[in-house]
Design a protein around this motif. Sequence first.
Motif, PDB file in Angstrom:
ATOM      1  N   THR A   1       0.824  -1.209   0.000  1.00 25.78           N
ATOM      2  CA  THR A   1       0.000   0.000   0.000  1.00 25.78           C
ATOM      3  C   THR A   1       0.857   1.257   0.000  1.00 25.78           C
ATOM      4  O   THR A   1       1.747   1.407   0.827  1.00 25.78           O
ATOM      5  N   ASN A   2       0.612   2.119  -0.968  1.00 24.73           N
ATOM      6  CA  ASN A   2       1.287   3.409  -1.144  1.00 24.73           C
ATOM      7  C   ASN A   2       2.740   3.320  -1.603  1.00 24.73           C
ATOM      8  O   ASN A   2       3.407   4.346  -1.683  1.00 24.73           O
ATOM      9  N   VAL A   3       3.250   2.145  -1.913  1.00 25.82           N
ATOM     10  CA  VAL A   3       4.618   2.044  -2.433  1.00 25.82           C
ATOM     11  C   VAL A   3       4.592   2.538  -3.881  1.00 25.82           C
ATOM     12  O   VAL A   3       3.876   1.986  -4.717  1.00 25.82           O
ATOM     13  N   PRO A   4       5.378   3.594  -4.181  1.00 25.13           N
ATOM     14  CA  PRO A   4       5.336   4.167  -5.521  1.00 25.13           C
ATOM     15  C   PRO A   4       6.216   3.421  -6.520  1.00 25.13           C
ATOM     16  O   PRO A   4       7.228   2.820  -6.167  1.00 25.13           O
ATOM     17  N   GLY A   5       5.793   3.481  -7.766  1.00 26.10           N
ATOM     18  CA  GLY A   5       6.583   2.923  -8.849  1.00 26.10           C
ATOM     19  C   GLY A   5       6.234   3.643 -10.136  1.00 26.10           C
ATOM     20  O   GLY A   5       5.318   4.475 -10.178  1.00 26.10           O
ATOM     21  N   GLN A   6       6.971   3.332 -11.178  1.00 27.28           N
ATOM     22  CA  GLN A   6       6.708   3.932 -12.486  1.00 27.28           C
ATOM     23  C   GLN A   6       6.685   2.835 -13.535  1.00 27.28           C
ATOM     24  O   GLN A   6       7.480   1.898 -13.484  1.00 27.28           O
ATOM     25  N   LEU A   7       5.783   2.996 -14.473  1.00 25.05           N
ATOM     26  CA  LEU A   7       5.759   2.157 -15.659  1.00 25.05           C
ATOM     27  C   LEU A   7       6.343   3.015 -16.759  1.00 25.05           C
ATOM     28  O   LEU A   7       5.747   4.026 -17.149  1.00 25.05           O
ATOM     29  N   VAL A   8       7.514   2.673 -17.226  1.00 26.77           N
ATOM     30  CA  VAL A   8       8.188   3.459 -18.254  1.00 26.77           C
ATOM     31  C   VAL A   8       7.992   2.738 -19.583  1.00 26.77           C
ATOM     32  O   VAL A   8       8.643   1.736 -19.868  1.00 26.77           O
ATOM     33  N   LEU A   9       7.062   3.255 -20.381  1.00 25.87           N
ATOM     34  CA  LEU A   9       6.720   2.629 -21.657  1.00 25.87           C
ATOM     35  C   LEU A   9       7.658   3.090 -22.761  1.00 25.87           C
ATOM     36  O   LEU A   9       8.146   4.224 -22.741  1.00 25.87           O
ATOM     37  N   ASP A  10       7.865   2.212 -23.727  1.00 26.26           N
ATOM     38  CA  ASP A  10       8.589   2.604 -24.923  1.00 26.26           C
ATOM     39  C   ASP A  10       7.747   3.662 -25.627  1.00 26.26           C
ATOM     40  O   ASP A  10       6.512   3.582 -25.653  1.00 26.26           O
ATOM     41  N   ALA A  11       8.396   4.659 -26.206  1.00 21.22           N
ATOM     42  CA  ALA A  11       7.704   5.800 -26.823  1.00 21.22           C
ATOM     43  C   ALA A  11       6.681   5.387 -27.874  1.00 21.22           C
ATOM     44  O   ALA A  11       5.656   6.047 -28.031  1.00 21.22           O
ATOM     45  N   GLN A  12       6.912   4.296 -28.556  1.00 21.59           N
ATOM     46  CA  GLN A  12       5.986   3.876 -29.616  1.00 21.59           C
ATOM     47  C   GLN A  12       4.600   3.524 -29.091  1.00 21.59           C
ATOM     48  O   GLN A  12       3.643   3.458 -29.860  1.00 21.59           O
TER      49      GLN A  12
END
Length: 162
Positions: free
Chosen positions: A29-40
Amino acid sequence: MRISFTAIGIIQTPFTDIAGMPIQPSGATNVPGQLVLDAQYEEGLADLNGFSHLILLYHFHLSKGYSLTVKPFLDTVERGLFSTRAPRRPNPIGLSIVRLDRIDGCILHVLDVDMLDGTPLLDIKPYVPTFDMRSDARAGWLEQSQERSASLKSDQRFREKK
């Protein structure tokens, strides 16, 4: 039949080691993360802002091998692999439901991450309560112990064998 997938991006989290990592999003709960998508794939993020939760499908990239019976982290009894969420599987695919915080271009900021940093992201689907929530769902053998899952972290049993 051989099937292959290509990652659409990478999941960034604070967890660089399995030790101490949450087992499920309920323990993150509340642990942050990022989904870094390929630009395409940026165009595919259109209209996603209105959803509060996302279903992530990802590759357990450090998982090697599997056994058809495992001793789950919430139990002391051997169980059939497919009645568990153990990461060592014939097809090492993970699934987590996370909260969407915001989207900045190709980066989705999410909360409740329970995967390792650098995990390859296979797909994103919106969580839709009408479609995804089942009021009559049962949890089999887990019904006795699922309330403990939020407080448990990964243990050594799921470390890769050398």
